[in-house]
Scaffold this motif. Structure first.
Motif, mmCIF file in Angstrom:
data_model
loop_
_atom_site.group_PDB
_atom_site.id
_atom_site.type_symbol
_atom_site.label_atom_id
_atom_site.label_comp_id
_atom_site.label_asym_id
_atom_site.label_seq_id
_atom_site.Cartn_x
_atom_site.Cartn_y
_atom_site.Cartn_z
ATOM 1 N N VAL A 100 -3.369 3.703 -4.038
ATOM 2 C CA VAL A 100 -2.411 3.377 -4.661
ATOM 3 C C VAL A 100 -1.271 2.508 -3.966
ATOM 4 N N LEU B 57 -9.232 6.363 -3.847
ATOM 5 C CA LEU B 57 -8.039 6.101 -4.794
ATOM 6 C C LEU B 57 -7.114 5.478 -4.142
ATOM 7 N N LEU C 222 0.852 -1.171 -0.038
ATOM 8 C CA LEU C 222 0.233 0.079 0.086
ATOM 9 C C LEU C 222 0.764 1.162 -0.122
ATOM 10 N N LEU C 223 0.581 2.192 -0.753
ATOM 11 C CA LEU C 223 1.385 3.374 -0.903
ATOM 12 C C LEU C 223 0.246 4.658 -0.378
ATOM 13 N N SER C 224 -0.789 4.672 -0.809
ATOM 14 C CA SER C 224 -1.488 5.872 -0.632
ATOM 15 C C SER C 224 -2.965 5.543 -0.821
ATOM 16 N N CYS C 225 -3.816 6.132 -0.025
ATOM 17 C CA CYS C 225 -5.429 6.060 -0.161
ATOM 18 C C CYS C 225 -6.042 7.165 0.294
ATOM 19 N N LYS C 226 -6.755 7.858 -0.719
ATOM 20 C CA LYS C 226 -7.552 8.971 -0.499
ATOM 21 C C LYS C 226 -9.056 8.849 -0.812
ATOM 22 N N ILE D 167 -9.167 1.736 -7.705
ATOM 23 C CA ILE D 167 -10.510 2.443 -6.821
ATOM 24 C C ILE D 167 -10.878 1.159 -5.876
#
Lengths: 325, 325
Positions: free
Chosen positions: B42, B40, B24-28, B49
């Motif tokens: 990443v 989103l 996991l790199l990012s979640c917005k 998604i």
């Protein structure tokens, strides 16, 4: 959460064409942040953040904010970096608002901060304070003592309707802080973040991966930044202060920048002030809700309890920092 | 716009670990869509998604929706594809809700649709109808004639307070539609999207790059899908029908799937029905606003005007489709 401004697809394509970022591939509004409109902008060069500055951010402050991010990033501090277009400028206008494309930062903000996260925040804050020492621009903290007085006056008549007795308690608290607030020369000063809340600090598997949202950054007492962070990171959901988290945050900070005795002693007062600052802005937002607005105001009561807690603390030892022998 | 559900960072990392997507790199949270919580996400495998299905989507319908997307994507129709975890399953639970990770689609939805966009939509809709012909699952349209009656009954007592005379007009309209609505066997049927609005269709430099949001898809008359799209794409902001856009949409559709004479003649009636459907759901949402909710309801009046327009149209020629000689 907030997306205030819609950006036309044609305007977006025109914007991206001003940068060396390849073609526009996607743009989605992000449901985070309450001050600005943020979009995740994907181009052939990868993901970036497009920020449109809404009215709460003053246009004349943008050179300070964007310049600070560029300054910090150039010194290895991991924060979003404004991207310059082919004309060399990072700041431009989109949909009638000042706007900038900013680098995308990896990481996720911690929904349930642990002591490990708090240690990361303390270390990063010391790094930030150190990296910013030679930043050339200045910005006053407009949400410090004088600003609190203005906020209180604008909330005073409705404060008791929100919570009986609140008006008198806030007045007493502000007077106490005005009487005791440190002299500008008494404590080390510099550029502070001033809003280092959990949703502004990203982690990847417990390692801090970056700090975002510099739109409250300003020149003030460095220890005031710690006071904001103690409030934001070290209380449990039931309102109790977690001394293990406080110790983790402060000890990580002092490993990079030791606190003076005056700073250690002033910390409870600064923490009261920081609690009052967030209590007042939340109260103001609560009392001035726009019907149908997409931002849900945060409950001010949380910060009332924190403010009361700090009144009983004597010095930094009360937050878990052991005094060096 | 909507993010209803917060996802814990620990829960996120645990979720991503169930897939072959790397770290996991990012979640917005994404500020788009009103039915579900979308993020989103990443990872080292790129952007995806993450959708959490909120209460408006029935859990028992999810195999139809996810299966349809997989079916269409396998036939080359560009739509989001549910990603299977290492256990082979795409549907799982996050934060107490059914959830799926879906492929990320390039493109931007058109804020000001042009005739070029309309032609893209017409062609894509015909592709969708064709690609779905051998899809094995079925789902009734619960927002068709019978559903409108239920919606109208739940709004009736407050409709005149919203707009004087509205209650009687809606009753007359529903009765007219009930009397004239096509027999199930009269028009070609199949799987329809049923919600192909501009924010569900992505473009890159005027070329359609994908269709999203299949959470209203169902089995119904294929021409009803066209009726929804005529309402959603071919009216100007001042309420006028743009016959150039109507022609572009319909002609692009019939190039792939010619309409029968019965479909051409039924189009105004179907368009009235589609206008009533969105008028009623918008009216319901308007009358049942949750104070402090983060979703701003859409104005129902827009669809009242569209419904009135369609009453005066005789057949598909009124929407710009020239009858073949």
């Amino acid at each position: 959460m907030a997306v205030y401004t819609e950006v036309d697809d044609a305007a977006l394509e025109a914007l991206v064409a001003e940068y060396d970022l390849g073609r526009l591939l996607s743009c989605k509004g992000i449901a985070e942040g309450v001050e600005n409109s943020n979009f995740l902008l994907v181009t052939e060069a990868g993901p970036h953040i497009l920020t449109l500055y809404e009215k709460r951010v003053k246009a004349e402050d943008l050179p300070f904010f964007l310049g600070l991010m560029q300054h910090l990033a150039a010194r290895g501090f991991i924060c979003p970096t404004p991207i310059a277009g082919r004309d060399g400028r990072a700041l431009r206008h989109v949909a009638g608002r000042p706007a900038a494309i900013i680098s995308f930062l990896r990481g996720v903000w911690p929904r349930r901060p642990t002591a490990v996260h708090c240690a990361g925040v303390g270390a990063a804050m010391a790094d930030l304070h150190r990296c910013a020492t030679d930043f050339g621009l200045r910005r006053a903290n407009d949400l410090s003592l004088a600003g609190w007085g203005n906020l209180l006056r604008s909330c005073q008549s409705q404060a008791d309707a929100f919570s009986p007795g609140l008006s008198a308690e806030l007045t007493r608290e502000l007077e106490a802080l005005q009487a005791a607030w440190p002299d500008p020369a008494a404590l080390p000063r510099g550029v502070i973040h001033a809003d280092m809340f959990p949703d502004n600090v990203f982690f990847l598997e417990n390692r801090l991966s970056g700090v975002i949202d510099f739109y409250f950054a300003c020149n003030d007492m460095l220890a005031y930044d710690l006071a904001v962070a103690l409030n934001a990171w070290c209380f449990e959901r039931d309102g109790a202060f977690n001394v293990t988290k406080g110790r983790a945050l402060l000890e990580a900070y002092v490993r990079s920048r030791p606190l003076t005795v005056a700073e250690r002693d002033a910390l409870p007062l600064l923490a009261r002030g920081a609690a009052l600052r967030f209590l007042l802005t939340r109260l103001y937002d609560w009392l001035n809700q726009v019907p149908g607005a997409m931002v849900k105001p945060k409950d001010p009561t949380e910060y009332l309890q924190k403010m009361r807690f700090h009144r009983e603390v004597a010095n930094a030892a009360g937050y878990g920092l052991e005094y060096a022998p």
